[in-house]
Write a protein that holds these residues in place. Structure first.
Motif, PDB file in Angstrom:
ATOM      1  N   THR A  96       0.809  -1.215   0.000  1.00 17.50           N
ATOM      2  CA  THR A  96       0.000   0.000   0.000  1.00 17.50           C
ATOM      3  C   THR A  96       0.844   1.267   0.000  1.00 17.50           C
ATOM      4  OG1 THR A  96      -0.140   0.017   2.411  1.00 17.50           O
ATOM      5  CG2 THR A  96      -1.905  -1.133   1.210  1.00 17.50           C
ATOM      6  N   LEU A  97       2.103   1.168   0.415  1.00 17.57           N
ATOM      7  CA  LEU A  97       2.937   2.360   0.532  1.00 17.57           C
ATOM      8  C   LEU A  97       3.987   2.518  -0.560  1.00 17.57           C
ATOM      9  CD1 LEU A  97       3.602   2.258   4.372  1.00 17.57           C
ATOM     10  CD2 LEU A  97       1.934   3.657   3.164  1.00 17.57           C
ATOM     11  N   ALA A  98       4.303   1.444  -1.269  1.00 18.54           N
ATOM     12  CA  ALA A  98       5.414   1.521  -2.216  1.00 18.54           C
ATOM     13  C   ALA A  98       5.038   0.914  -3.561  1.00 18.54           C
ATOM     14  CB  ALA A  98       6.624   0.775  -1.646  1.00 18.54           C
ATOM     15  N   ILE A  99       5.779   1.322  -4.563  1.00 26.02           N
ATOM     16  CA  ILE A  99       5.585   0.738  -5.894  1.00 26.02           C
ATOM     17  C   ILE A  99       6.246  -0.634  -5.942  1.00 26.02           C
ATOM     18  CG2 ILE A  99       5.463   2.966  -7.062  1.00 26.02           C
ATOM     19  CD1 ILE A  99       8.405   2.560  -7.851  1.00 26.02           C
ATOM     20  N   PRO A 100       5.797  -1.512  -6.819  1.00 26.78           N
ATOM     21  CA  PRO A 100       6.455  -2.819  -6.926  1.00 26.78           C
ATOM     22  C   PRO A 100       7.927  -2.670  -7.305  1.00 26.78           C
ATOM     23  CG  PRO A 100       4.405  -2.772  -8.177  1.00 26.78           C
ATOM     24  CD  PRO A 100       4.671  -1.370  -7.726  1.00 26.78           C
ATOM     25  N   ILE A 101       8.753  -3.519  -6.723  1.00 25.38           N
ATOM     26  CA  ILE A 101      10.191  -3.470  -6.974  1.00 25.38           C
ATOM     27  C   ILE A 101      10.628  -4.807  -7.549  1.00 25.38           C
ATOM     28  CG2 ILE A 101      12.469  -3.255  -5.905  1.00 25.38           C
ATOM     29  CD1 ILE A 101      11.150  -1.577  -3.722  1.00 25.38           C
ATOM     30  N   ASN A 102      11.335  -4.770  -8.660  1.00 27.53           N
ATOM     31  CA  ASN A 102      11.918  -5.984  -9.227  1.00 27.53           C
ATOM     32  C   ASN A 102      13.251  -6.233  -8.547  1.00 27.53           C
ATOM     33  OD1 ASN A 102       9.822  -6.308 -11.073  1.00 27.53           O
ATOM     34  ND2 ASN A 102      10.796  -4.917 -12.526  1.00 27.53           N
ATOM     35  N   THR A 103      13.474  -7.463  -8.106  1.00 31.26           N
ATOM     36  CA  THR A 103      14.736  -7.787  -7.451  1.00 31.26           C
ATOM     37  C   THR A 103      15.620  -8.573  -8.402  1.00 31.26           C
ATOM     38  OG1 THR A 103      13.804  -9.803  -6.513  1.00 31.26           O
ATOM     39  CG2 THR A 103      13.692  -7.826  -5.154  1.00 31.26           C
ATOM     40  N   ALA A 104      16.920  -8.376  -8.270  1.00 30.15           N
ATOM     41  CA  ALA A 104      17.871  -9.045  -9.148  1.00 30.15           C
ATOM     42  C   ALA A 104      18.435 -10.308  -8.511  1.00 30.15           C
ATOM     43  CB  ALA A 104      19.011  -8.087  -9.495  1.00 30.15           C
ATOM     44  N   SER A 105      18.336 -10.423  -7.185  1.00 31.04           N
ATOM     45  CA  SER A 105      18.899 -11.584  -6.510  1.00 31.04           C
ATOM     46  C   SER A 105      18.168 -11.824  -5.195  1.00 31.04           C
ATOM     47  CB  SER A 105      20.387 -11.370  -6.231  1.00 31.04           C
ATOM     48  OG  SER A 105      20.552 -10.287  -5.338  1.00 31.04           O
ATOM     49  N   ASP A 106      18.393 -12.997  -4.640  1.00 34.10           N
ATOM     50  CA  ASP A 106      17.824 -13.358  -3.348  1.00 34.10           C
ATOM     51  C   ASP A 106      18.925 -13.989  -2.518  1.00 34.10           C
ATOM     52  OD1 ASP A 106      16.124 -13.885  -1.248  1.00 34.10           O
ATOM     53  OD2 ASP A 106      15.354 -15.736  -2.140  1.00 34.10           O
ATOM     54  N   ILE A 107      19.555 -13.195  -1.676  1.00 40.08           N
ATOM     55  CA  ILE A 107      20.661 -13.667  -0.857  1.00 40.08           C
ATOM     56  C   ILE A 107      20.101 -14.089   0.494  1.00 40.08           C
ATOM     57  CG2 ILE A 107      22.829 -13.013   0.271  1.00 40.08           C
ATOM     58  CD1 ILE A 107      23.220 -11.052  -2.089  1.00 40.08           C
ATOM     59  N   GLN A 108      20.418 -15.303   0.926  1.00 41.85           N
ATOM     60  CA  GLN A 108      19.845 -15.875   2.138  1.00 41.85           C
ATOM     61  C   GLN A 108      20.634 -15.553   3.405  1.00 41.85           C
ATOM     62  OE1 GLN A 108      16.870 -17.489   2.112  1.00 41.85           O
ATOM     63  NE2 GLN A 108      16.796 -16.923  -0.039  1.00 41.85           N
ATOM     64  N   GLU A 109      21.913 -15.311   3.319  1.00 45.15           N
ATOM     65  CA  GLU A 109      22.737 -15.100   4.507  1.00 45.15           C
ATOM     66  C   GLU A 109      22.594 -13.669   5.005  1.00 45.15           C
ATOM     67  OE1 GLU A 109      23.905 -16.383   1.622  1.00 45.15           O
ATOM     68  OE2 GLU A 109      23.884 -18.474   2.252  1.00 45.15           O
ATOM     69  N   ASP A 110      22.148 -13.519   6.245  1.00 49.40           N
ATOM     70  CA  ASP A 110      21.887 -12.202   6.814  1.00 49.40           C
ATOM     71  C   ASP A 110      23.131 -11.324   6.861  1.00 49.40           C
ATOM     72  OD1 ASP A 110      19.287 -13.105   7.251  1.00 49.40           O
ATOM     73  OD2 ASP A 110      19.835 -13.923   9.199  1.00 49.40           O
ATOM     74  N   PHE A 111      24.262 -11.904   7.278  1.00 51.71           N
ATOM     75  CA  PHE A 111      25.492 -11.125   7.365  1.00 51.71           C
ATOM     76  C   PHE A 111      25.876 -10.573   5.997  1.00 51.71           C
ATOM     77  CE2 PHE A 111      30.089 -10.743   7.009  1.00 51.71           C
ATOM     78  CZ  PHE A 111      30.339  -9.834   8.018  1.00 51.71           C
ATOM     79  N   THR A 112      25.700 -11.377   4.946  1.00 49.35           N
ATOM     80  CA  THR A 112      26.032 -10.932   3.587  1.00 49.35           C
ATOM     81  C   THR A 112      25.154  -9.767   3.175  1.00 49.35           C
ATOM     82  OG1 THR A 112      26.710 -13.183   3.025  1.00 49.35           O
ATOM     83  CG2 THR A 112      26.279 -11.688   1.187  1.00 49.35           C
ATOM     84  N   VAL A 113      23.861  -9.850   3.477  1.00 49.44           N
ATOM     85  CA  VAL A 113      22.932  -8.776   3.128  1.00 49.44           C
ATOM     86  C   VAL A 113      23.330  -7.487   3.838  1.00 49.44           C
ATOM     87  CG1 VAL A 113      20.550  -7.982   3.286  1.00 49.44           C
ATOM     88  CG2 VAL A 113      21.032 -10.343   2.619  1.00 49.44           C
ATOM     89  N   VAL A 114      23.565  -7.553   5.149  1.00 44.55           N
ATOM     90  CA  VAL A 114      23.944  -6.357   5.914  1.00 44.55           C
ATOM     91  C   VAL A 114      25.260  -5.792   5.394  1.00 44.55           C
ATOM     92  CG1 VAL A 114      24.583  -5.480   8.197  1.00 44.55           C
ATOM     93  CG2 VAL A 114      22.655  -7.045   7.958  1.00 44.55           C
ATOM     94  N   SER A 115      26.213  -6.647   5.081  1.00 48.07           N
ATOM     95  CA  SER A 115      27.496  -6.202   4.551  1.00 48.07           C
ATOM     96  C   SER A 115      27.318  -5.487   3.207  1.00 48.07           C
ATOM     97  CB  SER A 115      28.440  -7.390   4.397  1.00 48.07           C
ATOM     98  OG  SER A 115      29.667  -6.988   3.869  1.00 48.07           O
ATOM     99  N   MET A 116      26.451  -6.034   2.352  1.00 52.04           N
ATOM    100  CA  MET A 116      26.218  -5.406   1.045  1.00 52.04           C
ATOM    101  C   MET A 116      25.514  -4.065   1.193  1.00 52.04           C
ATOM    102  SD  MET A 116      25.289  -8.692  -1.315  1.00 52.04           S
ATOM    103  CE  MET A 116      25.304  -7.790  -2.870  1.00 52.04           C
ATOM    104  N   VAL A 117      24.590  -3.964   2.150  1.00 55.33           N
ATOM    105  CA  VAL A 117      23.937  -2.674   2.424  1.00 55.33           C
ATOM    106  C   VAL A 117      24.982  -1.675   2.904  1.00 55.33           C
ATOM    107  CG1 VAL A 117      22.308  -1.484   3.941  1.00 55.33           C
ATOM    108  CG2 VAL A 117      21.659  -3.670   2.899  1.00 55.33           C
ATOM    109  N   ASN A 118      25.873  -2.108   3.784  1.00 55.70           N
ATOM    110  CA  ASN A 118      26.928  -1.240   4.313  1.00 55.70           C
ATOM    111  C   ASN A 118      27.842  -0.723   3.205  1.00 55.70           C
ATOM    112  OD1 ASN A 118      28.426   0.016   6.413  1.00 55.70           O
ATOM    113  ND2 ASN A 118      29.915  -1.642   6.308  1.00 55.70           N
TER     114      ASN A 118
END
Length: 91
Positions: free
Chosen positions: A3-25
């Motif tokens: 309800t608040l955002a437009i649809p977003i297409n994702t390019a990947s689905d990374i399962q490891e939390d540390f990897t996701v946080v590191s990539m955001v950083n």
């Protein structure tokens, strides 16, 4: 989010939390993660949403089975537990 955002297409689905946080950083991606999954969260990658997201927690048990007392105790504990106060204390 729907309800608040437009649809977003994702390019990947990374399962490891540390990897996701590191990539955001490193500025390589954005992510929405459960708070406890990403702890410790670096201050420079935190962003408060305008409205908190809610997550439904469900339980599953065999309906026609004999269960040990611990199963029923666990279910009663879940019914009585104050999840709202726990969630508020983590913000």
């Amino acid at each position: 989010m729907k309800t608040l955002a437009i649809p977003i297409n994702t390019a990947s689905d990374i399962q490891e939390d540390f990897t996701v946080v590191s990539m955001v950083n490193q500025g390589l991606r954005a992510a929405i993660m459960p708070h406890l999954t990403a702890v410790p969260i670096l201050p420079k990658v935190q962003y408060s949403l305008p409205a908190p997201l809610k997550r439904v927690i469900a339980t599953a048990i065999l309906s026609n089975a004999l269960h040990v007392l611990a199963v029923f105790t666990f279910l009663e504990m879940l019914k009585k537990f104050d999840f709202y106060s726990l969630a508020k204390s983590t913000y």
